[in-house]
Design a protein around this motif. Structure first.
Motif, mmCIF file in Angstrom:
data_model
loop_
_atom_site.group_PDB
_atom_site.id
_atom_site.type_symbol
_atom_site.label_atom_id
_atom_site.label_comp_id
_atom_site.label_asym_id
_atom_site.label_seq_id
_atom_site.Cartn_x
_atom_site.Cartn_y
_atom_site.Cartn_z
ATOM 1 N N ARG A 48 -5.052 -7.909 14.896
ATOM 2 C CA ARG A 48 -4.099 -7.077 15.268
ATOM 3 C C ARG A 48 -2.503 -6.564 15.003
ATOM 4 O O ARG A 48 -2.814 -7.831 15.493
ATOM 5 N N ILE A 49 -1.642 -6.138 14.877
ATOM 6 C CA ILE A 49 -0.882 -5.586 14.708
ATOM 7 C C ILE A 49 0.255 -5.048 15.222
ATOM 8 O O ILE A 49 0.293 -3.784 15.558
ATOM 9 N N GLY A 50 1.424 -5.665 16.118
ATOM 10 C CA GLY A 50 2.383 -4.747 16.765
ATOM 11 C C GLY A 50 3.623 -4.508 17.034
ATOM 12 O O GLY A 50 4.261 -6.457 15.794
ATOM 13 N N THR A 51 4.073 -4.491 16.893
ATOM 14 C CA THR A 51 5.078 -3.910 16.910
ATOM 15 C C THR A 51 6.119 -2.967 17.789
ATOM 16 O O THR A 51 5.272 -2.106 18.463
ATOM 17 N N LEU A 52 7.362 -2.052 17.202
ATOM 18 C CA LEU A 52 8.106 -0.972 18.068
ATOM 19 C C LEU A 52 7.857 -0.113 18.185
ATOM 20 O O LEU A 52 7.530 0.735 17.063
ATOM 21 N N GLY A 53 7.018 0.824 19.138
ATOM 22 C CA GLY A 53 7.082 2.323 19.738
ATOM 23 C C GLY A 53 8.256 3.376 19.864
ATOM 24 O O GLY A 53 9.222 2.358 20.525
ATOM 25 N N PRO A 54 8.106 4.258 20.420
ATOM 26 C CA PRO A 54 6.313 5.269 19.946
ATOM 27 C C PRO A 54 6.384 5.225 18.649
ATOM 28 O O PRO A 54 7.394 5.558 18.432
ATOM 29 N N SER A 55 6.086 6.280 18.021
ATOM 30 C CA SER A 55 5.363 6.905 17.091
ATOM 31 C C SER A 55 7.041 7.302 16.295
ATOM 32 O O SER A 55 7.460 8.361 17.300
ATOM 33 N N GLY A 56 6.611 6.341 15.197
ATOM 34 C CA GLY A 56 7.898 7.364 14.173
ATOM 35 C C GLY A 56 9.727 5.911 13.901
ATOM 36 O O GLY A 56 9.993 6.421 13.557
ATOM 37 N N THR A 57 8.714 4.590 14.484
ATOM 38 C CA THR A 57 10.262 4.155 14.636
ATOM 39 C C THR A 57 10.017 4.010 12.663
ATOM 40 O O THR A 57 8.969 3.526 12.475
ATOM 41 N N SER A 58 11.071 3.243 12.277
ATOM 42 C CA SER A 58 11.090 2.124 11.579
ATOM 43 C C SER A 58 10.457 1.273 11.218
ATOM 44 O O SER A 58 9.777 0.847 10.400
ATOM 45 N N SER A 59 10.023 0.389 12.179
ATOM 46 C CA SER A 59 8.656 -0.407 12.763
ATOM 47 C C SER A 59 7.956 -0.209 12.563
ATOM 48 O O SER A 59 7.109 -0.856 11.342
ATOM 49 N N GLU A 60 7.359 0.706 12.618
ATOM 50 C CA GLU A 60 5.937 1.281 13.194
ATOM 51 C C GLU A 60 5.343 1.793 11.106
ATOM 52 O O GLU A 60 5.074 1.169 10.824
ATOM 53 N N TYR A 61 6.391 1.680 10.555
ATOM 54 C CA TYR A 61 6.521 2.351 9.516
ATOM 55 C C TYR A 61 6.293 1.024 8.448
ATOM 56 O O TYR A 61 5.769 1.594 7.515
ATOM 57 N N ALA A 62 7.517 0.039 8.498
ATOM 58 C CA ALA A 62 6.836 -0.869 7.684
ATOM 59 C C ALA A 62 6.004 -1.408 8.032
ATOM 60 O O ALA A 62 4.866 -2.424 7.374
ATOM 61 N N ALA A 63 5.835 -1.947 9.242
ATOM 62 C CA ALA A 63 3.844 -2.489 9.905
ATOM 63 C C ALA A 63 2.684 -2.016 8.488
ATOM 64 O O ALA A 63 1.761 -2.402 8.776
ATOM 65 N N SER A 64 2.584 -0.934 8.756
ATOM 66 C CA SER A 64 1.666 0.481 8.352
ATOM 67 C C SER A 64 2.215 0.178 6.833
ATOM 68 O O SER A 64 0.616 -0.621 6.394
ATOM 69 N N LEU A 65 2.859 -0.133 6.457
ATOM 70 C CA LEU A 65 2.861 -0.496 4.858
ATOM 71 C C LEU A 65 2.350 -2.170 4.975
ATOM 72 O O LEU A 65 1.799 -2.596 3.722
ATOM 73 N N PHE A 66 2.732 -2.936 5.421
ATOM 74 C CA PHE A 66 2.315 -4.365 5.252
ATOM 75 C C PHE A 66 0.617 -4.440 5.672
ATOM 76 O O PHE A 66 -0.219 -4.934 5.070
ATOM 77 N N SER A 67 0.480 -3.300 6.538
ATOM 78 C CA SER A 67 -1.210 -3.508 6.469
ATOM 79 C C SER A 67 -1.742 -2.905 5.502
ATOM 80 O O SER A 67 -2.745 -3.833 5.519
ATOM 81 N N PHE A 68 -1.071 -1.848 4.583
ATOM 82 C CA PHE A 68 -1.885 -1.692 3.552
ATOM 83 C C PHE A 68 -2.020 -1.899 2.680
ATOM 84 O O PHE A 68 -2.577 -2.232 1.968
ATOM 85 N N HIS A 69 -1.019 -2.455 2.248
ATOM 86 C CA HIS A 69 -0.325 -3.535 0.595
ATOM 87 C C HIS A 69 -0.930 -4.889 1.382
ATOM 88 O O HIS A 69 -1.486 -5.023 -0.013
ATOM 89 N N TYR A 70 -0.862 -5.170 2.062
ATOM 90 C CA TYR A 70 -0.891 -6.605 1.827
ATOM 91 C C TYR A 70 -2.879 -6.881 2.659
ATOM 92 O O TYR A 70 -3.543 -7.163 1.558
ATOM 93 N N LEU A 71 -2.426 -6.448 3.877
ATOM 94 C CA LEU A 71 -3.800 -6.751 4.702
ATOM 95 C C LEU A 71 -5.186 -6.073 4.274
ATOM 96 O O LEU A 71 -6.682 -6.732 3.651
#
Length: 224
Positions: A48-71
């Motif tokens: 479970r990964i947490g970061t700044l919202g709401p949807s559309g933040t740069s933090s969501e973007y980075a966390a999504s890429l981290f989840s996809f490319h690493y996890l």
């Protein structure tokens, strides 16, 4: 040479003058493998990964890429949870409701997170933000001279883009995220938002001025 071996060789070469203890700490920051195991030594299968919202933040973007490319590349499924502030993310992490929290180094309060007793920095990575710019409603006619009188709504972090790209300052109304800034313009509360391209598109706005995608590094935190 395998990627992991190459990374370790580069770190060892850069850090050859460090003590053995410090070198091992740097090496650990290059991989999450040791931290993605349960107490019985088995590989974690869900995070479970947490970061700044709401949807559309740069933090969501980075966390999504981290989840996809690493996890995902390690066979680890993940759920991304968004919160109003990074402090809320940390509270959830300390309470055991999150496994990781991802924070950009541009965030002004990040120094507090490094010092918390039960929180550990376990990874650093680079992920450039989406394109930033000044966003307006499609029926709003923007001119740069408006910045002398019209407030700009923004998260505090990217405000200096105005100085470097337009050579000016403006009256800034700060909010908790660039996504919130875009929403407030869409709702007619403000006319101009300094925001990213994802939030701009989500809220049906247009860029009146385009600046840049911001080169950014990110910290991954875990409770210990």
């Amino acid at each position: 040479m395998q990627k992991g071996v190459l990374q370790r060789s580069l770190v060892k070469m850069i850090c050859e003058n460090m003590s053995t203890k410090k070198l091992k700490m740097v090496m650990k920051l290059m991989t999450l493998t040791d931290f993605m195991k349960t107490h019985d030594g088995q590989q974690t299968s869900f995070a479970r990964i947490g970061t700044l919202g709401p949807s559309g933040t740069s933090s969501e973007y980075a966390a999504s890429l981290f989840s996809f490319h690493y996890l995902a590349n390690q066979g680890i499924r993940s759920e991304l949870l968004l919160y109003d502030t990074f402090e809320q993310c940390m509270e959830k992490l300390e309470a055991g409701l999150l496994d990781y929290v991802i924070v950009p180094h541009a965030y002004g309060g990040i120094n507090d997170f490094y010092m918390r007793k039960n929180i550990s920095l376990i990874q650093l990575f680079r992920c450039d933000t989406p394109l930033y710019g000044l966003a307006v409603r499609q029926d709003f006619e923007f001119h740069p001279s408006m910045l002398a009188s019209e407030p700009v709504v923004s998260h505090p972090a990217p405000i200096n883009l105005l100085k470097y790209f337009l050579g000016t300052s403006a009256h800034i109304e700060t909010v908790t995220s660039t996504s919130v800034a875009a929403r407030l313009v869409a709702e007619g509360v403000y006319n101009i938002a300094l925001t990213n391209q994802i939030a701009m598109q989500q809220h049906g706005l247009n860029f009146a001025c385009e600046f840049k995608a911001i080169p950014m590094s990110w910290s991954v935190f875990k409770s210990i």
